[in-house]
Design a protein around this motif. Structure first.
Motif, PDB file in Angstrom:
ATOM      1  N   SER A   1       0.857  -1.176   0.000  1.00  0.00           N
ATOM      2  CA  SER A   1       0.000   0.000   0.000  1.00  0.00           C
ATOM      3  C   SER A   1       0.896   1.229   0.000  1.00  0.00           C
ATOM      4  O   SER A   1       1.711   1.407   0.897  1.00  0.00           O
ATOM      5  CB  SER A   1      -0.903   0.004   1.238  1.00  0.00           C
ATOM      6  OG  SER A   1      -1.700   1.174   1.268  1.00  0.00           O
ATOM      7  N   VAL A   2       0.767   2.038  -1.047  1.00  0.00           N
ATOM      8  CA  VAL A   2       1.583   3.243  -1.196  1.00  0.00           C
ATOM      9  C   VAL A   2       0.682   4.462  -1.033  1.00  0.00           C
ATOM     10  O   VAL A   2      -0.331   4.583  -1.736  1.00  0.00           O
ATOM     11  CB  VAL A   2       2.270   3.273  -2.575  1.00  0.00           C
ATOM     12  CG1 VAL A   2       3.113   4.546  -2.726  1.00  0.00           C
ATOM     13  CG2 VAL A   2       3.126   2.030  -2.778  1.00  0.00           C
ATOM     14  N   PRO A   3       1.002   5.357  -0.120  1.00  0.00           N
ATOM     15  CA  PRO A   3       0.173   6.553   0.078  1.00  0.00           C
ATOM     16  C   PRO A   3       0.013   7.343  -1.225  1.00  0.00           C
ATOM     17  O   PRO A   3       0.901   7.355  -2.077  1.00  0.00           O
ATOM     18  CB  PRO A   3       0.953   7.355   1.116  1.00  0.00           C
ATOM     19  CG  PRO A   3       1.796   6.352   1.822  1.00  0.00           C
ATOM     20  CD  PRO A   3       2.150   5.319   0.797  1.00  0.00           C
ATOM     21  N   GLU A   4      -1.113   8.001  -1.348  1.00  0.00           N
ATOM     22  CA  GLU A   4      -1.400   8.764  -2.557  1.00  0.00           C
ATOM     23  C   GLU A   4      -0.323   9.801  -2.832  1.00  0.00           C
ATOM     24  O   GLU A   4       0.031  10.054  -3.998  1.00  0.00           O
ATOM     25  CB  GLU A   4      -2.765   9.449  -2.416  1.00  0.00           C
ATOM     26  CG  GLU A   4      -3.259  10.140  -3.678  1.00  0.00           C
ATOM     27  CD  GLU A   4      -3.514   9.174  -4.834  1.00  0.00           C
ATOM     28  OE1 GLU A   4      -3.507   9.626  -5.989  1.00  0.00           O
ATOM     29  OE2 GLU A   4      -3.719   7.966  -4.566  1.00  0.00           O
ATOM     30  N   ALA A   5       0.225  10.387  -1.786  1.00  0.00           N
ATOM     31  CA  ALA A   5       1.253  11.409  -1.968  1.00  0.00           C
ATOM     32  C   ALA A   5       2.532  10.841  -2.578  1.00  0.00           C
ATOM     33  O   ALA A   5       3.357  11.593  -3.104  1.00  0.00           O
ATOM     34  CB  ALA A   5       1.574  12.081  -0.635  1.00  0.00           C
TER      35      ALA A   5
ATOM     36  N   ARG B   1      15.898  -6.858  -2.413  1.00  0.00           N
ATOM     37  CA  ARG B   1      15.747  -5.936  -3.550  1.00  0.00           C
ATOM     38  C   ARG B   1      14.897  -4.727  -3.168  1.00  0.00           C
ATOM     39  O   ARG B   1      15.223  -3.593  -3.531  1.00  0.00           O
ATOM     40  CB  ARG B   1      15.112  -6.670  -4.734  1.00  0.00           C
ATOM     41  CG  ARG B   1      14.887  -5.795  -5.961  1.00  0.00           C
ATOM     42  CD  ARG B   1      16.176  -5.348  -6.611  1.00  0.00           C
ATOM     43  NE  ARG B   1      16.875  -6.480  -7.151  1.00  0.00           N
ATOM     44  CZ  ARG B   1      16.599  -7.030  -8.338  1.00  0.00           C
ATOM     45  NH1 ARG B   1      15.629  -6.534  -9.082  1.00  0.00           N
ATOM     46  NH2 ARG B   1      17.291  -8.048  -8.786  1.00  0.00           N
ATOM     47  N   LEU B   2      13.815  -4.958  -2.446  1.00  0.00           N
ATOM     48  CA  LEU B   2      12.956  -3.847  -2.036  1.00  0.00           C
ATOM     49  C   LEU B   2      13.676  -2.917  -1.065  1.00  0.00           C
ATOM     50  O   LEU B   2      13.540  -1.691  -1.141  1.00  0.00           O
ATOM     51  CB  LEU B   2      11.671  -4.383  -1.411  1.00  0.00           C
ATOM     52  CG  LEU B   2      10.697  -5.055  -2.389  1.00  0.00           C
ATOM     53  CD1 LEU B   2       9.624  -5.816  -1.623  1.00  0.00           C
ATOM     54  CD2 LEU B   2      10.056  -4.030  -3.317  1.00  0.00           C
ATOM     55  N   ALA B   3      14.470  -3.495  -0.164  1.00  0.00           N
ATOM     56  CA  ALA B   3      15.227  -2.665   0.782  1.00  0.00           C
ATOM     57  C   ALA B   3      16.235  -1.805   0.031  1.00  0.00           C
ATOM     58  O   ALA B   3      16.426  -0.621   0.350  1.00  0.00           O
ATOM     59  CB  ALA B   3      15.925  -3.547   1.809  1.00  0.00           C
ATOM     60  N   ALA B   4      16.888  -2.377  -0.971  1.00  0.00           N
ATOM     61  CA  ALA B   4      17.874  -1.620  -1.744  1.00  0.00           C
ATOM     62  C   ALA B   4      17.227  -0.459  -2.492  1.00  0.00           C
ATOM     63  O   ALA B   4      17.861   0.574  -2.722  1.00  0.00           O
ATOM     64  CB  ALA B   4      18.582  -2.554  -2.732  1.00  0.00           C
ATOM     65  N   GLN B   5      15.953  -0.613  -2.842  1.00  0.00           N
ATOM     66  CA  GLN B   5      15.225   0.433  -3.551  1.00  0.00           C
ATOM     67  C   GLN B   5      14.510   1.389  -2.591  1.00  0.00           C
ATOM     68  O   GLN B   5      13.845   2.333  -3.037  1.00  0.00           O
ATOM     69  CB  GLN B   5      14.184  -0.199  -4.484  1.00  0.00           C
ATOM     70  CG  GLN B   5      14.765  -1.033  -5.600  1.00  0.00           C
ATOM     71  CD  GLN B   5      15.112  -0.210  -6.811  1.00  0.00           C
ATOM     72  OE1 GLN B   5      14.607   0.881  -6.995  1.00  0.00           O
ATOM     73  NE2 GLN B   5      16.001  -0.722  -7.646  1.00  0.00           N
ATOM     74  N   GLY B   6      14.602   1.119  -1.280  1.00  0.00           N
ATOM     75  CA  GLY B   6      13.906   1.950  -0.315  1.00  0.00           C
ATOM     76  C   GLY B   6      12.399   1.772  -0.340  1.00  0.00           C
ATOM     77  O   GLY B   6      11.645   2.670   0.040  1.00  0.00           O
ATOM     78  N   LEU B   7      11.955   0.581  -0.751  1.00  0.00           N
ATOM     79  CA  LEU B   7      10.516   0.326  -0.897  1.00  0.00           C
ATOM     80  C   LEU B   7       9.996  -0.716   0.093  1.00  0.00           C
ATOM     81  O   LEU B   7       8.797  -1.013   0.096  1.00  0.00           O
ATOM     82  CB  LEU B   7      10.222  -0.167  -2.328  1.00  0.00           C
ATOM     83  CG  LEU B   7      10.581   0.785  -3.465  1.00  0.00           C
ATOM     84  CD1 LEU B   7      10.470   0.066  -4.809  1.00  0.00           C
ATOM     85  CD2 LEU B   7       9.662   2.009  -3.448  1.00  0.00           C
ATOM     86  N   ASP B   8      10.863  -1.260   0.908  1.00  0.00           N
ATOM     87  CA  ASP B   8      10.464  -2.386   1.751  1.00  0.00           C
ATOM     88  C   ASP B   8       9.392  -2.026   2.774  1.00  0.00           C
ATOM     89  O   ASP B   8       8.583  -2.873   3.155  1.00  0.00           O
ATOM     90  CB  ASP B   8      11.685  -2.975   2.471  1.00  0.00           C
ATOM     91  CG  ASP B   8      12.501  -1.920   3.201  1.00  0.00           C
ATOM     92  OD1 ASP B   8      12.721  -0.840   2.635  1.00  0.00           O
ATOM     93  OD2 ASP B   8      12.923  -2.187   4.338  1.00  0.00           O
ATOM     94  N   HIS B   9       9.336  -0.772   3.224  1.00  0.00           N
ATOM     95  CA  HIS B   9       8.360  -0.418   4.253  1.00  0.00           C
ATOM     96  C   HIS B   9       6.943  -0.284   3.707  1.00  0.00           C
ATOM     97  O   HIS B   9       5.995  -0.096   4.465  1.00  0.00           O
ATOM     98  CB  HIS B   9       8.782   0.891   4.953  1.00  0.00           C
ATOM     99  CG  HIS B   9       8.948   2.055   4.031  1.00  0.00           C
ATOM    100  ND1 HIS B   9      10.021   2.172   3.178  1.00  0.00           N
ATOM    101  CD2 HIS B   9       8.175   3.153   3.830  1.00  0.00           C
ATOM    102  CE1 HIS B   9       9.914   3.298   2.496  1.00  0.00           C
ATOM    103  NE2 HIS B   9       8.798   3.898   2.859  1.00  0.00           N
ATOM    104  N   PHE B  10       6.781  -0.402   2.386  1.00  0.00           N
ATOM    105  CA  PHE B  10       5.448  -0.373   1.792  1.00  0.00           C
ATOM    106  C   PHE B  10       4.845  -1.769   1.670  1.00  0.00           C
ATOM    107  O   PHE B  10       3.672  -1.904   1.307  1.00  0.00           O
ATOM    108  CB  PHE B  10       5.482   0.247   0.388  1.00  0.00           C
ATOM    109  CG  PHE B  10       5.867   1.697   0.361  1.00  0.00           C
ATOM    110  CD1 PHE B  10       5.102   2.656   1.009  1.00  0.00           C
ATOM    111  CD2 PHE B  10       6.999   2.111  -0.315  1.00  0.00           C
ATOM    112  CE1 PHE B  10       5.453   3.988   0.978  1.00  0.00           C
ATOM    113  CE2 PHE B  10       7.362   3.445  -0.363  1.00  0.00           C
ATOM    114  CZ  PHE B  10       6.588   4.386   0.295  1.00  0.00           C
TER     115      PHE B  10
END
Length: 297
Positions: A119-123, A161-170
């Motif tokens: 889930s990615v915030p709208e912002a 891979r997600l951590a390397a992209q800074g996306l893991d917290h989503f």
């Protein structure tokens, strides 16, 4: 798959060359011969290598400019001449890719499932496409919006891979069994576009199904002795191998890497992998000999 043919003067037959973009071939070259930190590929060498594959200098320079704009390559100097080097951010991606691209046998996957819920915030919605691209490149299929599925064996790789992209917290991951009494193959066909993947596999096999056998015949008793090959054979191996690898390396990222029992009967990925790995063993050393001669020269 449309092909063009590069004349093979020694064998009297054509060297198949699928029509692929300059950028894809350039990434293949850097991944093979110029990936270590601190190494660079002179512009003249890059133009010469692509010239061996039938591509002209203006097209090569234009493709390099696009790769620079994407952050894949960066300008430098090597021994006083203009050169390019691979972005450091791609080192991990290439190392992981080796495990998938060059594996001799297909990993038949884990029968347990991995769910990825994001889930990615709208912002920050601009990150949604990047997140989907990462999951898709790892072999995930889509169950519904924000719910992706894969064999559980990909869990560690996905988190890294997600951590390397800074996306893991989503993303949240869940591992488990699918409690379904019907035919799981029917469900899998709704989660992955198996027809599109099979078309890619078919394109590869249409051109390279007998690649290993063709080179075994050509090399004969010298098939296991790279040092016995002459320069012309090495150049032909290079012209054959780089498009072969460029076309093949797309497939491990698209194949769902599931147990074959979950895939349609006669799934052709194992046949394509056998053809690639057989040819790879025979001609990769010869292709590298030619490439090193061009780069060092």
């Amino acid at each position: 798959m449309t092909t063009r043919t590069v004349a093979d003067a020694t064998a009297g037959a054509g060297i198949p060359a699928p029509v692929v973009r300059h950028q894809q071939l350039i990434v293949t070259l850097f991944g093979l011969y110029c990936r270590e930190t601190g190494t660079a590929l002179p512009v003249a060498s890059l133009v010469a290598l692509l010239g061996d594959l039938g591509y002209d200098a203006p097209g090569v320079r234009s493709a390099v400019s696009r790769l620079k704009a994407k952050g894949v390559l960066r300008s430098t100097r090597s021994n006083g001449v203009a050169a390019y080097e691979l972005s450091e951010s791609l080192q991990t991606v290439f190392a992981e890719g080796d495990q998938r691209i060059f594996a001799e046998r297909r990993d038949d996957g884990d029968r347990a499932w991995l769910l990825a819920l994001f889930s990615v915030p709208e912002a920050q919605r601009h990150l949604r496409h990047r997140l989907r691209s990462v999951l898709s490149g790892l072999g995930f299929g889509t169950v519904s919006a924000g719910v992706w599925i894969a064999s559980s064996g990909v869990a560690d790789r996905a988190r890294e891979r997600l951590a390397a992209q800074g996306l893991d917290h989503f993303v949240e991951f869940f591992r488990g069994d699918y409690l379904f009494a019907g035919d799981v193959r029917a469900k899998v066909a709704t989660w992955w576009d198996l027809e599109a993947i099979d078309e890619l596999i078919g394109d590869f096999l249409d051109i390279y199904a007998d690649a290993d056998q063709a080179w075994q015949r050509r090399l004969g008793t010298h098939a296991t002795d790279a040092a016995a090959a002459d320069d012309e054979t090495c150049r032909d191996a290079f012209r054959y191998y780089i498009p072969l690898l460029t076309l093949w390396r797309q497939l491990p990222y698209r194949d769902p890497d599931l147990p074959l029992v979950y895939l349609p009967a006669g799934w052709r990925e194992p046949a394509a992998r056998r053809a690639f790995t057989g040819a790879h063993r025979l001609i990769a050393p010869l292709a590298e000999r030619h490439a090193r001669q061009v780069i060092d020269g």
